[in-house]
Design a protein around this motif. Sequence first.
Motif, PDB file in Angstrom:
ATOM      1  N   ALA A 112      17.769  18.220   3.338  1.00 49.90           N
ATOM      2  CA  ALA A 112      19.057  17.274   3.537  1.00 49.90           C
ATOM      3  C   ALA A 112      18.675  16.204   4.222  1.00 49.90           C
ATOM      4  O   ALA A 112      19.094  14.796   3.685  1.00 49.90           O
ATOM      5  CB  ALA A 112      19.874  17.950   4.487  1.00 49.90           C
ATOM      6  N   ARG A 113      17.506  16.043   5.084  1.00 51.58           N
ATOM      7  CA  ARG A 113      17.227  14.966   5.967  1.00 51.58           C
ATOM      8  C   ARG A 113      16.619  13.945   4.713  1.00 51.58           C
ATOM      9  O   ARG A 113      16.681  12.895   4.931  1.00 51.58           O
ATOM     10  CB  ARG A 113      16.493  15.206   7.085  1.00 51.58           C
ATOM     11  CG  ARG A 113      17.046  15.933   8.288  1.00 51.58           C
ATOM     12  CD  ARG A 113      16.396  16.283   9.268  1.00 51.58           C
ATOM     13  NE  ARG A 113      15.632  15.290   9.756  1.00 51.58           N
ATOM     14  CZ  ARG A 113      14.710  15.236  10.662  1.00 51.58           C
ATOM     15  NH1 ARG A 113      14.023  16.490  10.950  1.00 51.58           N
ATOM     16  NH2 ARG A 113      13.858  14.278  11.337  1.00 51.58           N
ATOM     17  N   ALA A 114      15.625  14.676   4.031  1.00 53.05           N
ATOM     18  CA  ALA A 114      14.943  13.702   3.239  1.00 53.05           C
ATOM     19  C   ALA A 114      15.618  13.205   2.030  1.00 53.05           C
ATOM     20  O   ALA A 114      15.576  12.217   1.540  1.00 53.05           O
ATOM     21  CB  ALA A 114      13.848  14.635   2.184  1.00 53.05           C
ATOM     22  N   LEU A 115      16.626  13.867   1.526  1.00 52.32           N
ATOM     23  CA  LEU A 115      17.617  13.398   0.611  1.00 52.32           C
ATOM     24  C   LEU A 115      18.521  12.036   1.429  1.00 52.32           C
ATOM     25  O   LEU A 115      18.723  11.036   0.729  1.00 52.32           O
ATOM     26  CB  LEU A 115      18.635  14.311   0.385  1.00 52.32           C
ATOM     27  CG  LEU A 115      18.186  15.501  -1.020  1.00 52.32           C
ATOM     28  CD1 LEU A 115      18.867  16.673  -1.223  1.00 52.32           C
ATOM     29  CD2 LEU A 115      17.668  14.421  -2.341  1.00 52.32           C
ATOM     30  N   LEU A 116      18.871  12.294   2.740  1.00 53.55           N
ATOM     31  CA  LEU A 116      19.748  11.331   3.472  1.00 53.55           C
ATOM     32  C   LEU A 116      18.625  10.217   3.670  1.00 53.55           C
ATOM     33  O   LEU A 116      19.011   8.970   3.279  1.00 53.55           O
ATOM     34  CB  LEU A 116      19.922  11.809   4.780  1.00 53.55           C
ATOM     35  CG  LEU A 116      21.372  12.683   4.727  1.00 53.55           C
ATOM     36  CD1 LEU A 116      21.482  13.188   5.933  1.00 53.55           C
ATOM     37  CD2 LEU A 116      22.376  11.781   4.146  1.00 53.55           C
ATOM     38  N   ALA A 117      17.210  10.555   3.782  1.00 52.58           N
ATOM     39  CA  ALA A 117      16.331   9.362   4.137  1.00 52.58           C
ATOM     40  C   ALA A 117      15.944   8.464   2.720  1.00 52.58           C
ATOM     41  O   ALA A 117      15.867   7.223   2.604  1.00 52.58           O
ATOM     42  CB  ALA A 117      15.063   9.820   4.688  1.00 52.58           C
ATOM     43  N   SER A 118      16.094   9.119   1.484  1.00 53.34           N
ATOM     44  CA  SER A 118      15.853   8.445   0.457  1.00 53.34           C
ATOM     45  C   SER A 118      16.912   7.629  -0.006  1.00 53.34           C
ATOM     46  O   SER A 118      16.780   6.697  -0.854  1.00 53.34           O
ATOM     47  CB  SER A 118      15.920   9.584  -1.121  1.00 53.34           C
ATOM     48  OG  SER A 118      17.088  10.277  -1.172  1.00 53.34           O
ATOM     49  N   ALA A 119      18.145   7.397   0.781  1.00 46.18           N
ATOM     50  CA  ALA A 119      19.158   6.579   0.695  1.00 46.18           C
ATOM     51  C   ALA A 119      18.982   5.653   1.593  1.00 46.18           C
ATOM     52  O   ALA A 119      19.912   4.597   1.644  1.00 46.18           O
ATOM     53  CB  ALA A 119      20.520   7.070   0.552  1.00 46.18           C
ATOM     54  N   ALA A 120      17.976   5.822   2.362  1.00 46.84           N
ATOM     55  CA  ALA A 120      17.999   4.576   3.585  1.00 46.84           C
ATOM     56  C   ALA A 120      17.501   3.227   3.168  1.00 46.84           C
ATOM     57  O   ALA A 120      16.591   3.130   1.961  1.00 46.84           O
ATOM     58  CB  ALA A 120      17.033   4.881   4.735  1.00 46.84           C
ATOM     59  N   ASP A 121      17.685   2.270   3.847  1.00 46.48           N
ATOM     60  CA  ASP A 121      17.209   0.872   3.557  1.00 46.48           C
ATOM     61  C   ASP A 121      15.841   0.714   3.177  1.00 46.48           C
ATOM     62  O   ASP A 121      15.127   0.401   2.276  1.00 46.48           O
ATOM     63  CB  ASP A 121      17.727  -0.287   4.546  1.00 46.48           C
ATOM     64  CG  ASP A 121      19.093  -0.337   4.436  1.00 46.48           C
ATOM     65  OD1 ASP A 121      19.780  -0.360   3.416  1.00 46.48           O
ATOM     66  OD2 ASP A 121      19.570  -0.841   5.554  1.00 46.48           O
ATOM     67  N   ASP A 122      14.898   1.702   4.496  1.00 48.45           N
ATOM     68  CA  ASP A 122      13.523   1.649   4.149  1.00 48.45           C
ATOM     69  C   ASP A 122      13.176   2.926   3.777  1.00 48.45           C
ATOM     70  O   ASP A 122      12.793   3.753   4.855  1.00 48.45           O
ATOM     71  CB  ASP A 122      13.000   1.066   5.581  1.00 48.45           C
ATOM     72  CG  ASP A 122      11.474   0.956   5.561  1.00 48.45           C
ATOM     73  OD1 ASP A 122      10.807   1.191   4.496  1.00 48.45           O
ATOM     74  OD2 ASP A 122      11.058   0.998   6.558  1.00 48.45           O
ATOM     75  N   VAL A 123      13.400   3.257   2.409  1.00 45.74           N
ATOM     76  CA  VAL A 123      13.108   4.704   2.018  1.00 45.74           C
ATOM     77  C   VAL A 123      11.599   5.267   2.398  1.00 45.74           C
ATOM     78  O   VAL A 123      11.615   6.328   2.916  1.00 45.74           O
ATOM     79  CB  VAL A 123      13.397   4.769   0.519  1.00 45.74           C
ATOM     80  CG1 VAL A 123      13.181   6.207   0.110  1.00 45.74           C
ATOM     81  CG2 VAL A 123      14.843   4.182   0.223  1.00 45.74           C
ATOM     82  N   GLY A 124      10.594   4.515   2.071  1.00 41.67           N
ATOM     83  CA  GLY A 124       9.339   4.808   2.353  1.00 41.67           C
ATOM     84  C   GLY A 124       9.064   5.214   3.667  1.00 41.67           C
ATOM     85  O   GLY A 124       8.311   6.315   3.788  1.00 41.67           O
ATOM     86  N   SER A 125       9.331   4.301   4.674  1.00 38.75           N
ATOM     87  CA  SER A 125       9.022   4.738   6.087  1.00 38.75           C
ATOM     88  C   SER A 125      10.006   5.945   6.504  1.00 38.75           C
ATOM     89  O   SER A 125       9.263   6.691   7.322  1.00 38.75           O
ATOM     90  CB  SER A 125       9.641   3.500   6.781  1.00 38.75           C
ATOM     91  OG  SER A 125       8.625   2.463   6.519  1.00 38.75           O
ATOM     92  N   ALA A 126      11.230   5.827   5.946  1.00 40.11           N
ATOM     93  CA  ALA A 126      12.054   7.192   6.280  1.00 40.11           C
ATOM     94  C   ALA A 126      11.453   8.319   5.762  1.00 40.11           C
ATOM     95  O   ALA A 126      11.359   9.329   6.605  1.00 40.11           O
ATOM     96  CB  ALA A 126      13.467   6.793   6.060  1.00 40.11           C
TER      97      ALA A 126
END
Length: 198
Positions: A112-126
Motif C-alpha cells: 500500500a505504501r509503495a502504491l501511494l509512493a508511486s503517486a508522489a511528486d518524487d516517485v523515484g525517491s519515495a
Amino acid sequence: MDKRKGWTISQVERLVDLSRRDIQRCCYAGKGGIGALSPADGTWGRRAYDRNDVARLYLLAAQKSRGLSLPEAKRELDRLTDAGRADDDLLQDYADRLAEKIEELQSKLLGARALLASAADDVGSALAALISERVSLDLIPAFLADDPATATELNKPQLEDIARELEDPGLALAIDLWAGPGATDQIRTRIETALASA
C-alpha cells in the motif's frame, strides 16, 4: 510484583485483556463458572494469580478473541491438554501464528505504501526509500544490468537473504513500481543463476 504473592485480579485484568467477570468465571467451578484454574488465596482472602494462572487466562483470552465462548475456549484448551500439549507449547503456537499475521500485514502495508509512493511528486525517491528499508538499493540496478557482476560477488548467504526478501509481495511490488514491470522476476532469475554457480 512481589513474586511470592502473585498478581491481583486487577493486574491480571489489564495483562490478559479479560474482564474481571470473565476472570472470576474462569476460577469458579459452580454454576456460571468454567473452573479453568484455581489461583491460590493471597492476603486478605483475595486470589493471587501466578505465572501459570496468567498463561492459562492468556490462552483463554486468545481463544475468546477467535469468537469462542469461555466454556468453548476451556473445552478447546482441555482437548489440547489431554492430547499432551502443555500451555507453553500452546503459547508458542499462538506466538508463531501472531508472527505470521504480523509478517502478512507488514507485506500488505509495504504494498500500500509503495502504491501511494508511486503517486508522489518524487516517485523515484519515495519508492527508493521504501525499498532500501529492506534491501540495499545499490544491488537492484546491478541485478538488472546486462552484466550483473554484483550477483557473482555476493556470497551464498547474502544471495539467499535477498531471495528471501523478494518473496514478500509488498517488496516485489515496490521494486516493480520503481524499476519497471517484471524487474523482481528478473532479479530472482539472476539470483537463482548466481546461486546455482555458487
